[in-house]
Design a protein around this motif. Structure first.
Motif, PDB file in Angstrom:
ATOM      1  N   ASP A  87       0.827  -1.211   0.000  1.00 45.06           N
ATOM      2  CA  ASP A  87       0.000   0.000   0.000  1.00 45.06           C
ATOM      3  C   ASP A  87       0.860   1.259   0.000  1.00 45.06           C
ATOM      4  OD1 ASP A  87       1.066  -0.164   2.527  1.00 45.06           O
ATOM      5  OD2 ASP A  87      -0.854  -0.121   3.587  1.00 45.06           O
ATOM      6  N   LYS A  88       2.172   1.082  -0.086  1.00 47.18           N
ATOM      7  CA  LYS A  88       3.092   2.232  -0.093  1.00 47.18           C
ATOM      8  C   LYS A  88       3.290   2.715  -1.526  1.00 47.18           C
ATOM      9  CE  LYS A  88       5.396   0.991   4.191  1.00 47.18           C
ATOM     10  NZ  LYS A  88       4.370  -0.016   4.557  1.00 47.18           N
ATOM     11  N   ALA A  89       2.978   3.986  -1.750  1.00 45.79           N
ATOM     12  CA  ALA A  89       2.974   4.552  -3.096  1.00 45.79           C
ATOM     13  C   ALA A  89       4.381   4.678  -3.664  1.00 45.79           C
ATOM     14  CB  ALA A  89       2.305   5.924  -3.081  1.00 45.79           C
ATOM     15  N   TYR A  90       4.448   4.638  -4.985  1.00 50.03           N
ATOM     16  CA  TYR A  90       5.702   4.827  -5.698  1.00 50.03           C
ATOM     17  C   TYR A  90       6.151   6.282  -5.596  1.00 50.03           C
ATOM     18  CZ  TYR A  90       8.796   5.611  -9.713  1.00 50.03           C
ATOM     19  OH  TYR A  90       9.835   5.977 -10.510  1.00 50.03           O
ATOM     20  N   CYS A  91       7.456   6.508  -5.548  1.00 50.72           N
ATOM     21  CA  CYS A  91       8.014   7.864  -5.612  1.00 50.72           C
ATOM     22  C   CYS A  91       9.191   7.847  -6.574  1.00 50.72           C
ATOM     23  CB  CYS A  91       8.442   8.350  -4.235  1.00 50.72           C
ATOM     24  SG  CYS A  91       9.716   7.343  -3.444  1.00 50.72           S
ATOM     25  N   GLU A  92       9.438   8.969  -7.231  1.00 53.81           N
ATOM     26  CA  GLU A  92      10.461   9.022  -8.269  1.00 53.81           C
ATOM     27  C   GLU A  92      11.861   8.785  -7.733  1.00 53.81           C
ATOM     28  OE1 GLU A  92      10.188  12.500 -10.642  1.00 53.81           O
ATOM     29  OE2 GLU A  92       8.199  12.010 -11.441  1.00 53.81           O
ATOM     30  N   ASP A  93      12.099   9.143  -6.470  1.00 49.86           N
ATOM     31  CA  ASP A  93      13.430   8.926  -5.903  1.00 49.86           C
ATOM     32  C   ASP A  93      13.510   7.611  -5.131  1.00 49.86           C
ATOM     33  OD1 ASP A  93      11.785   9.707  -3.870  1.00 49.86           O
ATOM     34  OD2 ASP A  93      13.178  11.160  -2.994  1.00 49.86           O
ATOM     35  N   LEU A  94      12.711   6.651  -5.536  1.00 49.63           N
ATOM     36  CA  LEU A  94      12.725   5.315  -4.927  1.00 49.63           C
ATOM     37  C   LEU A  94      14.138   4.740  -4.965  1.00 49.63           C
ATOM     38  CD1 LEU A  94      10.275   2.418  -5.565  1.00 49.63           C
ATOM     39  CD2 LEU A  94      12.653   2.110  -6.223  1.00 49.63           C
ATOM     40  N   LYS A  95      14.497   4.063  -3.898  1.00 45.95           N
ATOM     41  CA  LYS A  95      15.817   3.422  -3.811  1.00 45.95           C
ATOM     42  C   LYS A  95      15.637   1.979  -3.355  1.00 45.95           C
ATOM     43  CE  LYS A  95      18.372   7.652  -2.604  1.00 45.95           C
ATOM     44  NZ  LYS A  95      17.204   8.541  -2.632  1.00 45.95           N
TER      45      LYS A  95
END
Length: 318
Positions: A87-95
């Protein structure tokens, strides 16, 4: 940024699901890998493809996906694959890191990562080999020659399939590419898709294989059927179009899906790869037609009638 020398993320796809959850999936290889998709000549292409089957995966390793909403813990399998529905949304700075380490794994691909789920009228699910590009699947020696010695930019796109995609553009469908090609070919396939300006969609491929696994044929038997079932059941789309060819088992798989989801499968397109139809192909085609789902077994000369039919179907959808 200093990347980990222990491992790299070979491919990563993040798909927003109908349940407001997010599907994270990818493959992790051992070592700090170079960026792929470099243009080269036939010999260099052959070396890259061959070397991929001798590149070890990072198997059975816990990893951590870092998002702004929090951490997602998962584990690679014996093929280096990982997946998690969160349920954790994607973010562009995902690592992505190895569990217990602060070292970031380098993302190798030059292809979109995130695919947004929206309320859509239509999704298109397409095969790859001999459906969007000529792979000569029916002839193993010709297939190997094509794979090794034709760089992605020189591979032949199947224009009529591309025209089908373009004909449906104004309905704004999502594209999913589901193929029995192994993950080793992810860079080659995404380069081909981008070069030929095909729709950018999620690729779902069979596991990354070593040379010995490839020779032994260690691919999941029902991989393609299960992958498409997952996409259909997890999407908000009201209708689906399935696109494939007659060289492998697309007709049989699509027959099973047409029986399971008769109200959802709007149309099935099967590319005819040869001048003649074998008894096996004819039998599979008849079984597909018997489902009652609209289907076309097409040759290039059928283009005009199929494109006219698409216009009629679009008018009904819109």
């Amino acid at each position: 940024m200093v990347y980990s020398k222990k491992a790299s993320v070979w491919e990563l796809s993040v798909l927003q699901l109908a349940t407001d959850k997010v599907w994270y999936k990818g493959v992790v290889l051992k070592g700090n890998r170079d960026i792929q998709n470099k243009k080269g000549k036939a010999f260099q292409n052959a070396i890259r493809v061959i070397c991929s089957y001798f590149t070890p995966v990072l198997s059975n390793q816990e990893i951590c996906i870092h998002t702004k909403a929090g951490l997602i813990f998962t584990k690679t399998d014996t093929f280096g694959r990982f997946q998690a529905v969160s349920d954790k949304a994607y973010c562009e700075d995902l690592k992505i890191t190895l569990s217990g380490s602060d070292e970031v794994l380098k993302l190798v691909q030059n292809y979109p990562v995130f695919f947004q789920e929206e309320q859509r009228t239509l999704d298109i699910i397409s095969d790859i080999d001999d459906t969007i590009l000529v792979s000569n699947t029916a002839n193993i020696f010709q297939r190997i020659k094509t794979l090794l010695f034709l760089v992605p930019e020189r591979r032949t796109v199947i224009e009529f399939t591309k025209n089908i995609f373009q004909a449906w553009e104004d309905v704004n469908p999502r594209l999913f590419y589901v193929s029995k090609s192994e993950s080793n070919l992810f860079g080659l396939l995404t380069t081909f898709i981008k070069h030929n300006e095909l729709p950018l969609g999620v690729l779902t491929l069979t596991p990354y294989l070593s040379f010995f696994q490839l020779i032994k044929g260690q691919k999941p038997i029902d991989f393609k059927l299960n992958a498409i079932r997952f996409l259909i059941t997890q999407s908000r789309s009201k209708h689906y179009i399935l696109v494939g060819d007659d060289t492998q088992k697309d007709m049989a798989i699509y027959t099973t899906l047409a029986k399971a989801y008769p109200e959802l499968i709007l149309k099935i397109y099967i590319r005819r790869t040869g001048k003649d139809i074998s008894e096996t192909q004819q039998k599979m085609w008849e079984e597909l037609l018997a489902t009652g789902t609209s289907a076309s077994y097409f040759l290039p000369e059928h283009a005009d009638s199929i494109l006219k039919e698409i216009q009629t179907l679009k008018e009904e959808l819109i």
